[in-house]
Every structure is written in structure tokens, then in C-alpha cells.
Design a protein around this motif. Structure first.
Motif, mmCIF file in Angstrom:
data_model
loop_
_atom_site.group_PDB
_atom_site.id
_atom_site.type_symbol
_atom_site.label_atom_id
_atom_site.label_comp_id
_atom_site.label_asym_id
_atom_site.label_seq_id
_atom_site.Cartn_x
_atom_site.Cartn_y
_atom_site.Cartn_z
ATOM 1 N N PHE A 1 1.035 8.778 0.845
ATOM 2 C CA PHE A 1 1.295 7.352 0.992
ATOM 3 C C PHE A 1 1.233 6.919 2.456
ATOM 4 O O PHE A 1 0.710 5.852 2.770
ATOM 5 N N ARG B 1 -2.976 6.053 -1.219
ATOM 6 C CA ARG B 1 -2.425 5.812 -2.558
ATOM 7 C C ARG B 1 -3.507 5.451 -3.566
ATOM 8 O O ARG B 1 -3.510 5.946 -4.705
ATOM 9 N N GLN C 1 3.570 2.422 8.650
ATOM 10 C CA GLN C 1 2.868 3.569 8.087
ATOM 11 C C GLN C 1 2.432 4.563 9.168
ATOM 12 O O GLN C 1 2.747 5.760 9.110
ATOM 13 N N ASP D 1 0.823 -1.214 0.000
ATOM 14 C CA ASP D 1 0.000 0.000 0.000
ATOM 15 C C ASP D 1 0.857 1.263 0.000
ATOM 16 O O ASP D 1 0.587 2.205 -0.735
ATOM 17 N N THR D 2 1.902 1.272 0.812
ATOM 18 C CA THR D 2 2.737 2.470 0.969
ATOM 19 C C THR D 2 3.876 2.464 -0.037
ATOM 20 O O THR D 2 4.863 1.748 0.132
ATOM 21 N N CYS D 3 3.752 3.246 -1.093
ATOM 22 C CA CYS D 3 4.832 3.304 -2.078
ATOM 23 C C CYS D 3 6.090 3.872 -1.419
ATOM 24 O O CYS D 3 6.066 4.983 -0.875
ATOM 25 N N TYR E 1 3.451 13.733 -1.745
ATOM 26 C CA TYR E 1 3.315 12.313 -2.075
ATOM 27 C C TYR E 1 3.690 11.436 -0.886
ATOM 28 O O TYR E 1 3.037 10.424 -0.614
ATOM 29 N N CYS F 1 -1.230 6.784 -9.204
ATOM 30 C CA CYS F 1 -0.583 5.850 -8.276
ATOM 31 C C CYS F 1 -1.495 4.686 -7.892
ATOM 32 O O CYS F 1 -1.011 3.583 -7.609
#
Length: 358
Positions: free
Chosen positions: A296, A301, A325, A242-244, A292, A307
Motif C-alpha cells: 500500500f 494497491r 505515503q 489509494d493507500t488502504c 500488505y 484490493c
């Protein structure tokens, strides 16, 4: 076979991002020498010339003066960048100043490593020796088949495959201290053809690997090929992240100097700065990249129109900071890192710079 069978990235010995975020110095900076490519690969948006025009892609090469400005900027970070990656959308060897770029970056100590990626069609023995002598530390060579027919079907070009083989083998002879990795996409090959690839090049490179097809480019449909639904690009289990992590340790500077949040921004919809007008440090520490990072870490996202559809997050992501996160968001918010930062906006068009190489 002399070569080690290993992927182009180290999947084991990676920096634990949750322990170093926020970074004052990026680990990797992508700088694209050429927006143009000599191939028309089915899996790549750069293959579609009309599509490139529609999104304002310049289809040009980075001028040497602009590169020198960017390289000089990079040396001003508190620490040395780990990797200067001379590659993003096009074929780097198209730029006639590539050798000069490598030498200049090496001479001023831009990064611990300089690498590039090429399809090897233009990698003559003379050019290969020149980039190796200039100080290139690593080269990733992408092979697109084991016959002339494969190249025509997959890459849209008429090419003598034996010439590509000769270019790779010649570079192996003159590479000096430059590390070589040769890879191919195996999902379009039979088992016999995969073995043929290993037999043909396994003794002429340091590392070799057979990858899988993935649809990594947001807002782009593969043309006539299907993404592998069983394995990721490096044969790993398909798990959605999920978290780029990319904007936390890297970003990209396109051939015209516009900076993108990551190397997958083929449509120039995620522009976060302009290296012609800003320093590289200003871009890295700027509000647009921070937007960004905030998005994220807030778990938003998938709400982003670009994205949210990125295949890299399922098929090609070696880093996963999802479990950190909340912790990271809380720590960075408390420190004031995100003060005044709002969520990013998508750019619908980009200014086209007149950056023809003279």
C-alpha cells in the motif's frame, strides 16, 4: 427524538495514523464469533451459501476455547487495544457462547471497548440483558426496512418487523451502560419511510443514522441493488483513497482462527496468519501483514487482484494517508521494518477447520 443523529464511526476525532505508524499495538482487532448468518442480504456475499462453499468458508461458529486463547493473546500487547470488535461476516448472536466471550474479554481487560453488530432478529430481551450485563460497551443494530415486505425483498427472510422493533426497544430498556446505535440503509426507502424509521426508533437508542448503499466487498456484485454514485456510506464526498489504512491499525480473526488482513476479506484470499498456531502478536508483527503495508505504501494497491477493486476505498474510507505515503515508506524502509518483505500473494483456497461449536 432523543437520539443523536450520528454515524456509527466518528468521522472527526480520529487518530492521525501518519503520526503513530508503525503501531506496536493495533487499535482494533476484529474477532468473528460466527461465520454464519440468519439473513440473506442482497449486498452481502455471506448470503450466497453456494458461494461460501466455493471459497471454503466454514459457515460455523468460533469455539469458546479458541476465543479465550485469542483474548489472552491480545492482553500481551504493550498497550491495551482500543476496540475488540466481535463481528466480521456473520451474525454474532448465533454463537451460543457470545455472552461468555464478552464476559471473559471484559474480565481480563482485553480492550478499552468491546462492541458488536447485529441485525437484532435474535436479540431477545433475555439475550440483550445477558450481553449488556456481561460488559458489552457498544452495539450497532442494522435495520433493513420498515415493513415485513422490505425485509423479505432486501434480506431474503420472512420476518415480523414489529418483532425487530420490539427487540430494539426491549434492549434499550435493559442496556445498562451499553451504548446503542441503530442504522438503516436509506437508498431503498422513500422520504416518508425514512421519517418512519426515525419516528419508530429515535427514542429507543443513543444514536441513529441513515446510511447509503456502497459496494464495499471486493469481487462481489450487489444483487438487485445499486451502490450510491453520489455519496459515500456516511453521506461524505466520494473520493478514492489509494493507500488502504486498515492493516496499519487493525486486522481480523475469522471464526475458524485464520487471520485476514481486513474485515472485507469475505473470500479468505488475504490470509495473514492462523491464531490457532500463532500468537496474535506474531500475526500482527508478521511478514504477511507487513507485505500488505509495504504494497500500500508503494502505491501498488490497484495491482492487487482483490484490493484493487475494493469499494471501501471510494465510498467508505474515513482515513486518508495518501499524502504521507512516500514519507512513511521511506521512514519504515530506513528503519529496517520492511527488510526481507516481498509483496503479498493471493490465496486461492483455505484449509477448512472442523470448528463446530459443541
Amino acid at each position: 427524538m432523543k437520539a443523536k443523529y450520528e454515524p456509527r464511526i466518528d468521522l472527526v476525532n480520529r487518530t492521525r495514523l501518519e503520526t503513530v505508524i508503525p503501531l506496536e499495538t493495533p487499535l482494533i482487532v476484529f474477532v468473528d464469533p460466527s461465520d454464519a448468518c440468519n439473513f440473506k442480504c442482497r449486498f452481502c456475499p455471506t448470503s450466497d451459501r453456494d458461494l461460501m462453499k466455493s471459497v471454503g468458508r466454514p459457515w460455523k461458529q468460533m469455539p469458546f476455547d479458541l476465543f479465550k486463547k485469542i483474548a489472552d493473546d491480545i492482553t500481551q500487547f504493550p498497550e491495551k487495544v482500543e476496540v475488540l470488535r466481535l463481528y466480521k461476516d456473520g451474525e454474532p448472536l448465533i454463537n451460543k457462547y457470545l455472552v461468555d466471550m464478552i464476559k471473559y474479554a471484559k474480565d481480563i481487560g482485553v480492550s478499552k471497548r468491546i462492541d458488536t453488530t447485529t441485525n437484532a432478529a435474535l436479540l431477545t430481551k433475555e439475550k440483550g440483558k445477558a450481553i449488556a450485563d456481561a460488559g458489552l460497551d457498544r452495539i450497532n443494530i442494522s435495520i433493513y426496512g420498515v415493513s415485513n415486505e422490505h425485509y423479505k425483498n432486501f434480506s431474503g427472510v420472512k420476518l415480523e418487523f414489529e418483532r425487530v422493533l420490539a427487540n430494539v426497544r426491549d434492549f434499550y430498556e435493559v442496556r445498562g451502560n451499553c451504548e446503542m446505535l441503530v442504522k438503516i440503509n436509506g437508498d431503498t426507502l422513500t422520504d416518508d419511510e425514512k421519517q418512519m424509521f426515525l419516528d419508530q426508533l429515535g427514542d429507543y437508542t443513543d444514536k441513529i443514522y441513515i446510511e447509503h448503499i456502497m459496494s464495499c466487498w471486493p469481487e462481489f456484485q450487489l444483487n438487485g441493488v445499486d451502490a450510491n454514485q453520489d455519496k459515500g456510506i456516511y453521506g461524505q464526498e466520494i473520493v478514492e483513497v489509494d493507500t488502504c489504512p486498515y492493516p496499519f491499525y487493525s486486522f481480523s480473526i475469522n471464526s475458524d482462527g485464520l487471520a485476514s488482513v481486513c474485515f472485507l476479506d469475505w473470500g479468505r484470499k488475504m490470509i495473514v496468519g492462523d491464531a490457532r498456531e500463532q500468537t496474535v502478536q506474531e500475526i500482527w508483527n508478521g511478514s504477511e501483514l507487513k507485505a500488505y503495508r509495504k504494497m500500500f505504501l508503494e502505491g501498488a494497491r490497484k495491482t492487487h487482484p482483490v484490493c484493487g477493486g475494493c469499494g471501501q476505498m471510494t465510498h467508505g474510507q474515513p482515513d486518508n494517508i495518501d499524502q504521507y505515503q512516500r514519507e512513511l515508506l521511506g521512514r519504515l524502509t530506513k528503519s529496517g521494518y520492511f527488510d526481507g518483505i516481498t509483496l503479498p500473494t493471493v490465496k486461492n483456497s483455505i484449509p477448512i477447520a472442523n470448528n463446530d461449536v459443541k
